[in-house]
Enzyme design. Structure first.
Site, PDB file in Angstrom:
ATOM      1  N   GLU A 121       0.894  -1.109  -0.051  1.00 42.19           N
ATOM      2  CA  GLU A 121      -0.145  -0.045   0.171  1.00 42.19           C
ATOM      3  C   GLU A 121       0.886   1.280  -0.111  1.00 42.19           C
ATOM      4  OE1 GLU A 121      -2.799  -0.316   3.157  1.00 42.19           O
ATOM      5  OE2 GLU A 121      -3.671  -2.328   2.274  1.00 42.19           O
ATOM      6  N   ASN A 162       2.154  -5.171  -3.050  1.00 43.39           N
ATOM      7  CA  ASN A 162       0.776  -5.264  -2.887  1.00 43.39           C
ATOM      8  C   ASN A 162       0.168  -4.016  -2.775  1.00 43.39           C
ATOM      9  OD1 ASN A 162      -1.037  -7.412  -2.292  1.00 43.39           O
ATOM     10  ND2 ASN A 162      -1.068  -6.754  -0.211  1.00 43.39           N
ATOM     11  N   HIS A 198     -10.132  -6.088  -2.231  1.00 45.11           N
ATOM     12  CA  HIS A 198     -11.242  -5.994  -1.049  1.00 45.11           C
ATOM     13  C   HIS A 198     -12.405  -5.338  -1.857  1.00 45.11           C
ATOM     14  CE1 HIS A 198      -8.634  -7.459   2.051  1.00 45.11           C
ATOM     15  NE2 HIS A 198      -7.809  -6.293   1.899  1.00 45.11           N
ATOM     16  N   GLU A 226      -5.969 -10.593  -1.508  1.00 48.36           N
ATOM     17  CA  GLU A 226      -6.721 -10.462  -0.196  1.00 48.36           C
ATOM     18  C   GLU A 226      -8.272 -10.372  -0.726  1.00 48.36           C
ATOM     19  OE1 GLU A 226      -5.304  -7.205   2.202  1.00 48.36           O
ATOM     20  OE2 GLU A 226      -3.313  -7.596   1.525  1.00 48.36           O
ATOM     21  N   ASP A 228     -12.014 -10.619  -0.561  1.00 49.02           N
ATOM     22  CA  ASP A 228     -13.360 -10.583  -0.140  1.00 49.02           C
ATOM     23  C   ASP A 228     -14.199  -9.812  -0.912  1.00 49.02           C
ATOM     24  OD1 ASP A 228     -12.737  -7.819   1.006  1.00 49.02           O
ATOM     25  OD2 ASP A 228     -11.802  -8.998   2.912  1.00 49.02           O
TER      26      ASP A 228
END
Length: 314
Positions: A121, A162, A198, A226, A228
């Site tokens: 990030e 990432n 996400h 990651e 979801d």
């Protein structure tokens, strides 16, 4: 499962210790594990020079017992920095502390972690570098430095950058593309790009296949790291079906890109999901509900993997 794509989940340390159903599902459904929190700096070194490897070692042992690969998360982040690390330090002292952390962590798990999120990030929403302590005190070179330090500590590990909000064609994705292209041109050992994913139902990424392919064309691997899909609560049956389709959409994107090396969900049960704490009014983001019952998304991912396996020449 595809031979060239690891199917993983982020593991919650407390449930890994306490819940036999959680351990059994994690072992049965996935061939890779990411440490959700156990390998973050603040947890590994709560006081200077005093490392606590208990939780991360336990995760490594679980993975080895179950024949699973381990994805390390994360070495350099603007968050989860130990409170004893100070921005008031000189640039030289801060850089030395960061280097010590990266080298110590990667060296400990050399040969046991197949890939690392080296930097996490580092971009703002407009694609520029995030205004973090690392950028303010060390300048942009901290990104390349971290990759070089990690590569020296474990030359065989795959090293990823990432990021979130880059799954589709966004300004942030364009900024990430330029950053990775520049790092690669400078000989920095960036081996892969992680797309966190996400997601929510009303914000489907634009052209994730094409987006991943342009990164792959730079000579790097890609990964969904990651995933979801959060829902506005209460989650209705039709919402769960749409959620399943979005999970499938992202898996298809990974499988369509030849250099996609892993596909990871960020937790697999709502019992340990981070979503409700960070997005009030949202939840139900995972493949299993709080009672460990499989949702349509879990079954559709399994169907997609089986279909892909049947259609792929052996």
């Amino acid at each position: 499962m595809p031979e060239n794509v690891r199917i993983g989940a982020a593991a919650d340390g407390a449930l890994l210790d306490a819940d036999p159903r959680y351990r059994a599902t994690l072992a049965a459904d996935f061939n890779a594990i990411t440490a959700e929190n156990a390998m973050k700096w603040a947890n590994l070194e709560p006081t200077p020079g005093a490392y606590d490897w208990t939780a991360s070692d336990r995760l490594i042992s679980f993975a080895q017992e179950n024949g699973q690969a381990v994805y390390g998360h994360t070495l350099v982040w603007h968050s989860s920095v130990p409170p004893w690390v100070s921005e008031a330090w000189s640039a030289e002292r801060l850089r030395a502390a960061l280097r010590q952390h990266v080298v110590t962590t990667v060296t400990r798990y050399r040969g046991q972690v197949w890939a690392w999120d080296v930097v996490n990030e580092v971009l703002a929403e407009d694609g520029s570098l995030r205004d973090s302590m690392w950028l303010r005190r060390l300048g942009p070179s901290y990104i390349a430095d971290a990759f070089r330090w990690a590569h020296e500590a474990d030359p065989d590990a795959r090293l990823f950058i990432n990021e979130y909000g880059v799954e589709g064609r966004t300004k942030k994705a364009n900024g990430l593309f330029k950053l990775v292209r520049g790092l690669r041109a400078d000989g920095v050992p960036v081996h892969g790009v992680g797309f966190q994913a996400h997601l929510r139902l009303d914000a489907v990424p634009e052209d994730p296949i094409g987006n991943m392919r342009r990164f792959a064309a730079l000579g790097v691997s890609v990964a969904v790291t990651e995933l979801d899909v959060r829902l506005a609560l209460p989650a209705k049956p039709e919402m769960l079906l749409d959620q399943a389709l979005l999970y499938q959409h992202m898996l298809r994107a990974c499988l369509a890109v030849s250099t996609c090396e892993s596909f990871t969900v960020w937790g697999f049960t709502d019992a340990s999901s981070w979503i409700s704490a960070h997005y009030p009014g949202y939840g139900a983001a995972c493949l299993y509900d709080k009672d460990m019952r499989a949702k349509p998304a879990r079954d559709l991912l399994l169907h997609e993997l089986r279909t892909h396996a049947d259609e792929t020449p052996s």
